[in-house]
Write a protein that holds these residues in place. Sequence first.
Motif, mmCIF file in Angstrom:
data_model
loop_
_atom_site.group_PDB
_atom_site.id
_atom_site.type_symbol
_atom_site.label_atom_id
_atom_site.label_comp_id
_atom_site.label_asym_id
_atom_site.label_seq_id
_atom_site.Cartn_x
_atom_site.Cartn_y
_atom_site.Cartn_z
ATOM 1 N N LEU A 82 23.323 6.904 -8.757
ATOM 2 C CA LEU A 82 23.704 5.788 -9.618
ATOM 3 C C LEU A 82 22.934 5.830 -10.933
ATOM 4 C CD1 LEU A 82 25.058 3.070 -10.224
ATOM 5 C CD2 LEU A 82 23.240 1.950 -8.896
ATOM 6 N N LEU A 83 21.631 6.036 -10.845
ATOM 7 C CA LEU A 83 20.778 6.048 -12.044
ATOM 8 C C LEU A 83 21.204 7.135 -13.016
ATOM 9 C CD1 LEU A 83 18.163 5.049 -13.501
ATOM 10 C CD2 LEU A 83 16.957 6.839 -12.241
ATOM 11 N N PHE A 84 21.348 8.366 -12.518
ATOM 12 C CA PHE A 84 21.646 9.490 -13.401
ATOM 13 C C PHE A 84 23.093 9.491 -13.888
ATOM 14 C CE2 PHE A 84 18.176 11.678 -10.777
ATOM 15 C CZ PHE A 84 17.189 11.267 -11.659
ATOM 16 N N GLY A 85 23.955 8.740 -13.210
ATOM 17 C CA GLY A 85 25.357 8.703 -13.614
ATOM 18 C C GLY A 85 25.679 7.629 -14.631
ATOM 19 N N GLN A 145 0.824 -1.217 0.000
ATOM 20 C CA GLN A 145 0.000 0.000 0.000
ATOM 21 C C GLN A 145 0.857 1.266 0.000
ATOM 22 O OE1 GLN A 145 -0.459 -2.594 1.973
ATOM 23 N NE2 GLN A 145 -2.449 -3.390 1.290
ATOM 24 N N LEU A 146 2.086 1.123 0.510
ATOM 25 C CA LEU A 146 2.969 2.290 0.580
ATOM 26 C C LEU A 146 4.046 2.261 -0.492
ATOM 27 C CD1 LEU A 146 3.423 2.591 4.453
ATOM 28 C CD2 LEU A 146 2.021 4.036 2.955
ATOM 29 N N ASP A 147 3.878 1.396 -1.505
ATOM 30 C CA ASP A 147 4.828 1.426 -2.595
ATOM 31 C C ASP A 147 4.671 2.763 -3.324
ATOM 32 O OD1 ASP A 147 2.276 0.249 -3.774
ATOM 33 O OD2 ASP A 147 3.436 0.740 -5.566
ATOM 34 N N PRO A 148 5.751 3.272 -3.918
ATOM 35 C CA PRO A 148 5.697 4.612 -4.511
ATOM 36 C C PRO A 148 4.582 4.796 -5.534
ATOM 37 C CG PRO A 148 7.970 3.888 -4.330
ATOM 38 C CD PRO A 148 7.113 2.703 -3.956
ATOM 39 N N VAL A 189 10.160 5.217 -14.930
ATOM 40 C CA VAL A 189 9.481 4.705 -13.737
ATOM 41 C C VAL A 189 9.933 5.472 -12.497
ATOM 42 C CG1 VAL A 189 9.187 2.685 -12.249
ATOM 43 C CG2 VAL A 189 9.150 2.410 -14.732
ATOM 44 N N SER A 190 11.216 5.743 -12.419
ATOM 45 C CA SER A 190 11.756 6.421 -11.236
ATOM 46 C C SER A 190 11.190 7.823 -11.076
ATOM 47 C CB SER A 190 13.282 6.491 -11.321
ATOM 48 O OG SER A 190 13.847 5.198 -11.305
ATOM 49 N N MET A 191 11.115 8.555 -12.180
ATOM 50 C CA MET A 191 10.700 9.953 -12.078
ATOM 51 C C MET A 191 9.186 10.114 -11.997
ATOM 52 S SD MET A 191 13.510 11.245 -11.690
ATOM 53 C CE MET A 191 12.727 12.809 -11.342
ATOM 54 N N THR A 192 8.433 9.201 -12.560
ATOM 55 C CA THR A 192 6.976 9.323 -12.504
ATOM 56 C C THR A 192 6.378 8.604 -11.300
ATOM 57 O OG1 THR A 192 6.696 7.368 -13.924
ATOM 58 C CG2 THR A 192 6.788 9.523 -15.004
ATOM 59 N N THR A 193 7.118 7.665 -10.744
ATOM 60 C CA THR A 193 6.558 6.848 -9.671
ATOM 61 C C THR A 193 7.480 6.722 -8.466
ATOM 62 O OG1 THR A 193 5.265 5.533 -11.235
ATOM 63 C CG2 THR A 193 5.670 4.566 -9.088
ATOM 64 N N LEU A 194 8.663 6.165 -8.674
ATOM 65 C CA LEU A 194 9.512 5.738 -7.569
ATOM 66 C C LEU A 194 9.960 6.914 -6.691
ATOM 67 C CD1 LEU A 194 10.708 3.130 -6.423
ATOM 68 C CD2 LEU A 194 12.771 3.564 -7.746
ATOM 69 N N PHE A 195 10.759 7.810 -7.234
ATOM 70 C CA PHE A 195 11.256 8.938 -6.439
ATOM 71 C C PHE A 195 10.140 9.932 -6.129
ATOM 72 C CE2 PHE A 195 15.426 7.941 -8.718
ATOM 73 C CZ PHE A 195 15.875 7.180 -7.664
ATOM 74 N N TYR A 196 9.237 10.089 -7.072
ATOM 75 C CA TYR A 196 8.112 11.006 -6.869
ATOM 76 C C TYR A 196 7.260 10.549 -5.688
ATOM 77 C CZ TYR A 196 3.655 13.350 -7.871
ATOM 78 O OH TYR A 196 2.503 14.072 -7.782
ATOM 79 N N GLY A 197 6.887 9.255 -5.688
ATOM 80 C CA GLY A 197 6.070 8.723 -4.602
ATOM 81 C C GLY A 197 6.797 8.732 -3.275
ATOM 82 N N ALA A 226 13.589 -1.875 -5.707
ATOM 83 C CA ALA A 226 12.937 -1.415 -6.936
ATOM 84 C C ALA A 226 13.975 -1.130 -8.023
ATOM 85 C CB ALA A 226 12.101 -0.174 -6.657
ATOM 86 N N MET A 227 15.073 -0.508 -7.653
ATOM 87 C CA MET A 227 16.120 -0.196 -8.636
ATOM 88 C C MET A 227 16.753 -1.474 -9.182
ATOM 89 S SD MET A 227 15.960 3.041 -8.875
ATOM 90 C CE MET A 227 17.418 3.610 -9.704
ATOM 91 N N TYR A 228 16.899 -2.456 -8.324
ATOM 92 C CA TYR A 228 17.451 -3.741 -8.771
ATOM 93 C C TYR A 228 16.519 -4.406 -9.784
ATOM 94 C CZ TYR A 228 18.945 -8.616 -8.637
ATOM 95 O OH TYR A 228 19.346 -9.883 -8.992
ATOM 96 N N LYS A 229 15.222 -4.366 -9.486
ATOM 97 C CA LYS A 229 14.243 -4.962 -10.410
ATOM 98 C C LYS A 229 14.189 -4.215 -11.739
ATOM 99 C CE LYS A 229 11.204 -7.034 -6.930
ATOM 100 N NZ LYS A 229 9.855 -7.015 -6.305
ATOM 101 N N LEU A 230 14.497 -2.921 -11.699
ATOM 102 C CA LEU A 230 14.514 -2.126 -12.928
ATOM 103 C C LEU A 230 15.802 -2.312 -13.721
ATOM 104 C CD1 LEU A 230 12.970 1.217 -11.604
ATOM 105 C CD2 LEU A 230 11.930 -0.348 -13.262
ATOM 106 N N GLY A 231 16.718 -3.100 -13.178
ATOM 107 C CA GLY A 231 17.964 -3.387 -13.888
ATOM 108 C C GLY A 231 19.041 -2.345 -13.708
#
Length: 609
Positions: free
Chosen positions: A296-299, A141-144, A258-266, A223-228
């Motif tokens: 890590l993602l942006f680099g 329920q608290l996933d981003p 996914v990160s910008m629309t959901t993960l980090f945003y949420g 989540a980042m691991y699952k996103l590769g």
Amino acid sequence: MPTKAMRSLFFHPKAPSFSFSSQSSPSRSSISFPTPQSSRSACSNISETMVDEMLENAAVMIMKWNPESSAFGRLTSLFYESKKEAQQYIKCVNDLQRVMQFLVSDDPTSEKLVHAQSLMQIAMKRLQKEFYQILSMNRAQLDPESVSSRSRSSRSASSTSDDDIDDGEDKDFAGDTISNVEQASSMAMTDLKSIAECMISSGYAKECVHIYNMIRKSIIDEAMYKLGVERISSSQINKMDREILELKIQSWLNAVKVSMTTLFYGERILCDHVFAVSKSIRESCFAHIAREAATLLFGLPQVFVSKSKKNYPEEFIFRLLDMYTAISEYWPEIESIFCFESTATARSEALNSLIRLSESVRSMLSEFETSIQKDSSKSPVTGGGVHPLTLRVMSHLSLLTDYSNVLADIFIDWTPPAKLPLPESEDSSVSAISLRMVWLILVLVCRLDDKAKQYKEVSLSYLFLANNLQHVISKVRTSNLQFLLGEEWISKHEAKVRQFAANYERLTWGVVLSTLPENLSAEMSSQEARLIFRNFNFSLEETFQKQKLNVVADAKLRDEIKASVKKKLVPVYKEFYDTHKVSVGSVRNVAMYVRITPEDVAHYLSDLY
């Protein structure tokens, strides 16, 4: 797709500084938070009788839920069992805090104060357990995604800023339009917020933050691991097959979205809500949870472009542009979500990736230009058709213009060579990317001029130039190049195609036409008529045999050339034919010397190219 110019990326809203380092969990002494009951004046209205009553009520409630002395408290979750009683529990703890503050100011050695402190420790252990359970049991329920969805659902009802969050916003979280998952998310967030505020005001911020950071960071990392998204070195990239690298980049592109629309945003929404009472805490928590993953993602694009440039295929420039587009499109969100000083490394990595990607795109396009100039194919294309270099270059350029906006960003300060000819209507307002495309096509056309010299027949050189320039124009017409180059450029080069075609017609079919007299109706002897018919027949058949090996790839140009030749040749021959056929003599002579009729000429031309 709107693109943010690179120069704008260097200006960021300055985030406020923290009252403690974001590298470690905040301590009770270093965190600033509101404590409405922290002054003597706030407690002056508490009497001895009220102290005893509040202390007794707190003791009953706290001991009921003490897991060490109550089996019920050990096995049951307070917030799951009864929301109403949970609210009463929070009230009792807050009252206990007021009592302790009163006793400290009135009689620091009071036994009641010792008792109150003991109760407070028990209560904080209980709330720590509840806080942990809510975070753990409500991971779904608290996933981003759920949190961000809930935020979007309630955004129309409340536009409260970070600094203006209050209890009233909780009412906006529930509603008939919110799904069951979003409603569960809202309830869990409300519970977490009430516990966090209670623990922080009681001086137990460090314990609360530790639990929150531990659980929420594990969710982000998973989540980042699952996103590769994984740490990778330049040496690993250099050893990687092209197909694997393409998959890695595609995985990264999806991860950014996914990160910008959901993960980090949420995650930012959740953190801001739970720790709304303390700006410094929510900043620190979000930095601890998301900074490492975001950095890590942006680099990663910087690692992707570290591969030896000699190993890059031409098509790799599109992957670079995909990555540049992904970051530039989400730059406003990156600046907003990672606006704190403690998350500056995430912004810096994103900006550095844009710079490195920009440099790599410039470099690859320069190498592409060099490859055009150095194309070493020696054999002329059969039949004066479209050269493989033309096909390759125009296909590449037309695909590049799908990225016109980001290319305009990347080449914003590109200065064209002084010798670049521009249409008269173009001026300094022409975009740098338009000039870059004009220049690359000019480089191609110049190279084609050199290749046209490979043909022994001048007429075939003109057909080659007409074919290739027509292909250039066709690709311009059917891609975004038409918007970059403009109608004037297209019209100018269409006129060149017509001129090339006219030169080809003149040198090729002019020979056939020259076998006919200028004065088609002038009287002549049978011998003269037979000679002209014989020369015309021979010239037409010879020219046809040569030209049937030639090609005109573009259907429109092919029809125009055939129509133009037919218009010049058939009427002239028909007039001569109709006038002098009888001059040849007997039926036998007609069959011998007049083998080709005007209709035959038209058929000859129809079968060409």
